[in-house]
Structures are given as C-alpha cells and as structure tokens.
Scaffold this motif. Sequence first.
Motif, PDB file in Angstrom:
ATOM      1  N   THR A  41       0.845  -1.182   0.000  1.00  8.76           N
ATOM      2  CA  THR A  41       0.000   0.000   0.000  1.00  8.76           C
ATOM      3  C   THR A  41       0.883   1.236   0.000  1.00  8.76           C
ATOM      4  OG1 THR A  41      -0.109  -0.135   2.407  1.00  8.76           O
ATOM      5  CG2 THR A  41      -1.934  -1.111   1.167  1.00  8.76           C
ATOM      6  N   LYS A  42       0.343   2.351  -0.480  1.00  4.03           N
ATOM      7  CA  LYS A  42       1.133   3.576  -0.563  1.00  4.03           C
ATOM      8  C   LYS A  42       1.310   4.206   0.813  1.00  4.03           C
ATOM      9  CE  LYS A  42       0.751   6.583  -3.730  1.00  4.03           C
ATOM     10  NZ  LYS A  42       0.297   7.633  -4.660  1.00  4.03           N
ATOM     11  N   PRO A  43       2.428   4.860   1.017  1.00  6.38           N
ATOM     12  CA  PRO A  43       2.633   5.585   2.273  1.00  6.38           C
ATOM     13  C   PRO A  43       1.810   6.865   2.280  1.00  6.38           C
ATOM     14  CG  PRO A  43       4.453   5.997   0.787  1.00  6.38           C
ATOM     15  CD  PRO A  43       3.578   4.971   0.113  1.00  6.38           C
ATOM     16  N   PRO A  44       1.680   7.511   3.430  1.00  8.19           N
ATOM     17  CA  PRO A  44       0.961   8.790   3.480  1.00  8.19           C
ATOM     18  C   PRO A  44       1.733   9.876   2.741  1.00  8.19           C
ATOM     19  CG  PRO A  44       2.020   8.323   5.573  1.00  8.19           C
ATOM     20  CD  PRO A  44       2.166   7.089   4.751  1.00  8.19           C
ATOM     21  N   GLU A  45       1.048  10.975   2.437  1.00  8.84           N
ATOM     22  CA  GLU A  45       1.701  12.092   1.743  1.00  8.84           C
ATOM     23  C   GLU A  45       2.896  12.608   2.540  1.00  8.84           C
ATOM     24  OE1 GLU A  45       1.167  13.529  -1.214  1.00  8.84           O
ATOM     25  OE2 GLU A  45      -0.401  12.088  -1.724  1.00  8.84           O
ATOM     26  N   MET A  46       2.725  12.695   3.862  1.00  9.07           N
ATOM     27  CA  MET A  46       3.825  13.117   4.730  1.00  9.07           C
ATOM     28  C   MET A  46       4.071  12.033   5.767  1.00  9.07           C
ATOM     29  SD  MET A  46       4.370  16.590   7.013  1.00  9.07           S
ATOM     30  CE  MET A  46       3.065  16.228   8.198  1.00  9.07           C
ATOM     31  N   ALA A 100      14.198  15.984  17.677  1.00  9.39           N
ATOM     32  CA  ALA A 100      13.973  16.399  16.294  1.00  9.39           C
ATOM     33  C   ALA A 100      12.973  15.464  15.633  1.00  9.39           C
ATOM     34  CB  ALA A 100      15.289  16.386  15.518  1.00  9.39           C
ATOM     35  N   ASP A 101      12.173  16.017  14.730  1.00  8.30           N
ATOM     36  CA  ASP A 101      11.240  15.233  13.916  1.00  8.30           C
ATOM     37  C   ASP A 101      11.599  15.428  12.448  1.00  8.30           C
ATOM     38  OD1 ASP A 101       9.957  14.450  16.189  1.00  8.30           O
ATOM     39  OD2 ASP A 101       8.196  15.730  15.924  1.00  8.30           O
ATOM     40  N   TYR A 102      11.720  14.324  11.743  1.00  9.89           N
ATOM     41  CA  TYR A 102      12.163  14.336  10.350  1.00  9.89           C
ATOM     42  C   TYR A 102      10.953  14.109   9.454  1.00  9.89           C
ATOM     43  CZ  TYR A 102      15.538  13.249   6.580  1.00  9.89           C
ATOM     44  OH  TYR A 102      16.299  13.247   5.433  1.00  9.89           O
ATOM     45  N   HIS A 103      10.565  15.128   8.686  1.00  7.94           N
ATOM     46  CA  HIS A 103       9.382  15.060   7.833  1.00  7.94           C
ATOM     47  C   HIS A 103       9.793  14.694   6.406  1.00  7.94           C
ATOM     48  CE1 HIS A 103       6.440  17.363  10.553  1.00  7.94           C
ATOM     49  NE2 HIS A 103       7.549  17.194  11.247  1.00  7.94           N
ATOM     50  N   THR A 104       9.224  13.608   5.884  1.00  8.55           N
ATOM     51  CA  THR A 104       9.518  13.184   4.518  1.00  8.55           C
ATOM     52  C   THR A 104       8.219  13.086   3.722  1.00  8.55           C
ATOM     53  OG1 THR A 104       9.350  10.815   5.039  1.00  8.55           O
ATOM     54  CG2 THR A 104      11.504  11.864   5.345  1.00  8.55           C
ATOM     55  N   PHE A 105       8.364  13.037   2.392  1.00  8.49           N
ATOM     56  CA  PHE A 105       7.190  13.088   1.513  1.00  8.49           C
ATOM     57  C   PHE A 105       7.331  12.035   0.404  1.00  8.49           C
ATOM     58  CE2 PHE A 105       8.483  17.128   3.290  1.00  8.49           C
ATOM     59  CZ  PHE A 105       7.348  17.527   3.981  1.00  8.49           C
ATOM     60  N   PRO A 106       7.130  10.751   0.755  1.00  9.92           N
ATOM     61  CA  PRO A 106       7.457   9.660  -0.167  1.00  9.92           C
ATOM     62  C   PRO A 106       6.325   9.160  -1.063  1.00  9.92           C
ATOM     63  CG  PRO A 106       6.981   8.774   1.990  1.00  9.92           C
ATOM     64  CD  PRO A 106       6.785  10.263   2.098  1.00  9.92           C
ATOM     65  N   ALA A 107       5.130   9.721  -0.954  1.00  4.47           N
ATOM     66  CA  ALA A 107       3.943   9.111  -1.573  1.00  4.47           C
ATOM     67  C   ALA A 107       4.065   8.892  -3.080  1.00  4.47           C
ATOM     68  CB  ALA A 107       2.704   9.953  -1.270  1.00  4.47           C
TER      69      ALA A 107
END
Length: 214
Positions: A41-46, A100-107
């Motif tokens: 399944t696809k990951p979330p937008e963020m 720290a929080d690392y925000h990624t955008f893999p969708a």
Amino acid sequence: MEYIHKCINCHTKRALLIFALIFSLANISISLAEEAGSTNTKPPEMLVYYNSWPGDHENPLFKNLKMSPKNPIKIYAFKNLNSQVIKTVQPGEPVTLITADYHTFPANSSVQVLKEQSGLKPGDTFYLMSYIGGGECLAWYNNTVLNVPAEGIEGTSFYKEQRLDIPMWAKLTGKLPPAPVLWLYVATTDNKFGWIQFGSYSDWKQFGYSILTY
C-alpha cells in the motif's frame, strides 16, 4: 408428529451448520482480502520520523548538545512557519537541542526492485523517503522504514556523478522525493522552548567537524 419435529430440527441444525460454514468462509475471504490489500500500500503524503536525526553519524538527541546559528533564526511554537514566533535567536547565540522530527514526503516516489537487496525481492515496490548520507537512503516498505543503498537505483542520482560500475538493483517508477524537512525542538538560554527548521549544515557555526558542542 414427533418424527416431523425431529426432521424439522434436523433440517434446522443442518441449515444453521451450513450458514455458519458459509459465514466462516466469508470471514476468511474478507480477512485474506484485507491482508492482500495491505501489501505494498502507498505511504501517506507526509511521513514523520519522530525523535530522529537521520544521518551517517551518532544520534545527537537528548544529550544537551548546543548549536549556534550563523544568521538570525526564528523559534516557532509549533512545527509550522505560520505559528507563533517564540523568539528570534541571534547569530552565535546557542540553543540546546532536545529532539527532532524528520518530515519526509514519499507518496509519489515509488521504486521497483529488480534484484534482491536489503530484504527486498524482485517485483517488490518501495518508496524513497530521502537520502541521509553515508551512501544510504531511507525507504518505506509495507509500513516499515528501511535503510537501502543509494547507489544502484536507476533514475536517481544522489551524487554529483553516478558510478557506472554499480549494478542497478532497482528502478525509480515514480518521482524523486521532495526535500525532507528537519524540525528541531530546542531550548534557549532564557528557558524558552520551541521548534526551528534545521535548514542545512552551512547555516550553523562549526565546532571542529561538527555543528554540535557541549
């Protein structure tokens, strides 16, 4: 009359047994369908990697290490550039790194596996999160975050020059992921707390080979 009642009871029990069997099979089918639907399944937008400092060095979080910006930098109440500004830290003014929080955008950054690698098999699809240095990328696969080699993914180049002698083990079928955003939760010298965007290493004063110091 008693015989008729026995027959009715017999047919009723048989009908209930058949119904129960059908219901059980239906539940099994639904369960299998749900499991099948959860694969790839696809990951979330963020996708947020909490309490994390991805990179090719020792994790610096929760060690009371300090950082000093080269230019004025704003501290926000929340991880949002539109939130309240708690304070503007001046050049050279230290802040203490807490977490720290690392925000990624893999969708939209799907990759198909061509050769077995890092527990992934040919035909599997994973999603690139970001390049983290040290020749590795963060990747999302079936609700799990993996470290995969940055080299050998056709359609990507995380270096100035892609080595031609590296065999391709995967192929980018989507788009390259957008730049990740690292939010730091810090404390100021006058005991104010908030979030700042990391930016890049060049935005911070160097202490030898590091931007962190005791």
